[in-house]
Design a protein around this motif. Structure first.
Motif, short mmCIF file in Angstrom:
data_model
loop_
_atom_site.label_atom_id
_atom_site.label_comp_id
_atom_site.label_asym_id
_atom_site.label_seq_id
_atom_site.Cartn_x
_atom_site.Cartn_y
_atom_site.Cartn_z
N LYS A 108 7.37 3.17 7.08
CA LYS A 108 7.78 2.40 8.27
C LYS A 108 9.26 2.61 8.57
N ASN A 109 10.04 2.85 7.54
CA ASN A 109 11.48 3.08 7.68
C ASN A 109 11.79 4.57 7.90
N ASN A 110 10.74 5.37 8.20
CA ASN A 110 10.87 6.81 8.46
C ASN A 110 11.49 7.58 7.31
N ASN A 111 11.19 7.17 6.11
CA ASN A 111 11.68 7.87 4.93
C ASN A 111 10.48 8.41 4.15
N LEU A 112 9.86 9.44 4.71
CA LEU A 112 8.65 10.00 4.10
C LEU A 112 8.93 10.71 2.79
N ILE A 113 10.14 11.21 2.63
CA ILE A 113 10.49 11.86 1.37
C ILE A 113 10.46 10.84 0.23
N ALA A 114 11.06 9.67 0.47
CA ALA A 114 11.05 8.62 -0.56
C ALA A 114 9.62 8.11 -0.78
N ALA A 115 8.84 8.00 0.31
CA ALA A 115 7.45 7.55 0.18
C ALA A 115 6.67 8.52 -0.70
N TRP A 116 6.83 9.83 -0.43
CA TRP A 116 6.10 10.82 -1.23
C TRP A 116 6.57 10.81 -2.68
N ARG A 117 7.88 10.72 -2.88
CA ARG A 117 8.42 10.71 -4.24
C ARG A 117 7.83 9.55 -5.04
N LEU A 118 7.80 8.37 -4.43
CA LEU A 118 7.24 7.20 -5.10
C LEU A 118 5.75 7.40 -5.37
N PHE A 119 5.03 7.91 -4.38
CA PHE A 119 3.60 8.17 -4.56
C PHE A 119 3.38 9.18 -5.68
N ASP A 120 4.14 10.23 -5.67
CA ASP A 120 3.99 11.31 -6.66
C ASP A 120 4.27 10.83 -8.08
N GLU A 121 5.19 9.87 -8.21
CA GLU A 121 5.56 9.36 -9.54
C GLU A 121 4.62 8.28 -10.06
N MET A 122 3.70 7.81 -9.22
CA MET A 122 2.79 6.75 -9.64
C MET A 122 1.87 7.26 -10.75
N PRO A 123 1.83 6.57 -11.88
CA PRO A 123 0.95 7.02 -12.96
C PRO A 123 -0.53 6.82 -12.62
N ILE A 124 -0.81 5.79 -11.83
CA ILE A 124 -2.18 5.50 -11.40
C ILE A 124 -2.17 5.36 -9.89
N LYS A 125 -3.09 6.04 -9.25
CA LYS A 125 -3.21 5.96 -7.80
C LYS A 125 -4.63 5.49 -7.48
N ASP A 126 -4.72 4.49 -6.60
CA ASP A 126 -6.04 4.06 -6.16
C ASP A 126 -6.27 4.54 -4.73
N ILE A 127 -7.42 4.24 -4.19
CA ILE A 127 -7.76 4.70 -2.85
C ILE A 127 -6.80 4.14 -1.80
N VAL A 128 -6.29 2.94 -2.02
CA VAL A 128 -5.34 2.33 -1.08
C VAL A 128 -4.04 3.12 -1.04
N SER A 129 -3.53 3.50 -2.20
CA SER A 129 -2.28 4.27 -2.22
C SER A 129 -2.49 5.65 -1.60
N TRP A 130 -3.62 6.30 -1.88
CA TRP A 130 -3.91 7.59 -1.24
C TRP A 130 -3.99 7.44 0.28
N ASN A 131 -4.71 6.43 0.74
CA ASN A 131 -4.84 6.23 2.19
C ASN A 131 -3.51 5.87 2.84
N THR A 132 -2.66 5.17 2.11
CA THR A 132 -1.35 4.79 2.65
C THR A 132 -0.50 6.03 2.91
N ILE A 133 -0.42 6.93 1.95
CA ILE A 133 0.41 8.14 2.13
C ILE A 133 -0.23 9.06 3.17
N LEU A 134 -1.55 9.14 3.18
CA LEU A 134 -2.25 9.94 4.19
C LEU A 134 -1.93 9.41 5.60
N SER A 135 -2.02 8.12 5.76
CA SER A 135 -1.73 7.49 7.05
C SER A 135 -0.28 7.74 7.48
N GLY A 136 0.63 7.67 6.52
CA GLY A 136 2.04 7.92 6.83
C GLY A 136 2.27 9.31 7.38
N TYR A 137 1.66 10.30 6.77
CA TYR A 137 1.80 11.67 7.27
C TYR A 137 1.15 11.83 8.63
#
Length: 184
Positions: A108-137
């Protein structure tokens, strides 16, 4: 809704020696001239409430994941991305809910690099986190990145398919949208 829940929780727990203490002062905005602008009035009330909630949060001897998640979500919902990030950074143990909230905040703050970095560093990803980053892109028209995320998703649900399909349509890629529709 979340602020109302926090307000209710605070009221329930505002007992000293079995007697209920008044907590109204925590939620009332400071005296000021009445505004005719309904939106500004609510923003002021919300900001005052968030400051009061933060004071209460910092006075808590023990903070749980739920209290951190509630405060981070409240800051995010009120557009206070930096405060949400600061509180997230203070969390002793990052959890899936807080991480997903911060991914949304960064998008929402137009910082997709930080969003991806946080997503990429997540040890566990659920369908909500996957859909969130997909929606952002998709929202930002980054179709190659969205396709990569969609292809990497270990599991896809209706939201995943709808997100990629609507992203193609919104970006004028009708052939790709038709292909995704047939793949569903």
């Amino acid at each position: 809704m979340r602020l109302r829940y926090l307000h209710t929780t605070i009221l329930r727990r505002s007992r000293t020696n079995g007697q209920r203490q008044s907590t109204n002062h925590l939620f009332e905005p400071p005296a000021r001239p009445r505004s005719n602008n309904f939106t500004n009035s609510n923003i002021v009330k919300c900001n005052v409430a968030m400051r009061n909630h933060m004071r209460l949060f910092h006075s808590m001897p023990r903070k749980s994941e739920v209290t951190y998640n509630t405060m981070i979500s409240g800051y995010f919902s009120n557009g206070e991305y930096n405060l949400a990030q600061n509180l997230f950074d203070e969390m002793p143990v990052k959890n899936l809910v807080a991480q997903t909230i911060m991914i949304k905040a960064n998008i929402k703050n137009n910082n997709l690099i930080a969003a991806w970095r946080l997503f990429d560093e997540m040890p566990i990803k659920d369908i909500v986190s996957w859909n969130t980053i997909l929606s952002g892109y998709m929202q930002n028209g980054l179709m190659d990145e969205a396709n990569r995320v969609f292809d990497e998703m270990p599991m896809k649900d209706v939201v995943s398919w709808s997100t990629i399909l609507s992203g193609y349509v919104q970006n004028g890629l009708m052939d790709e949208a038709t292909g995704i529709f047939h793949d569903m």
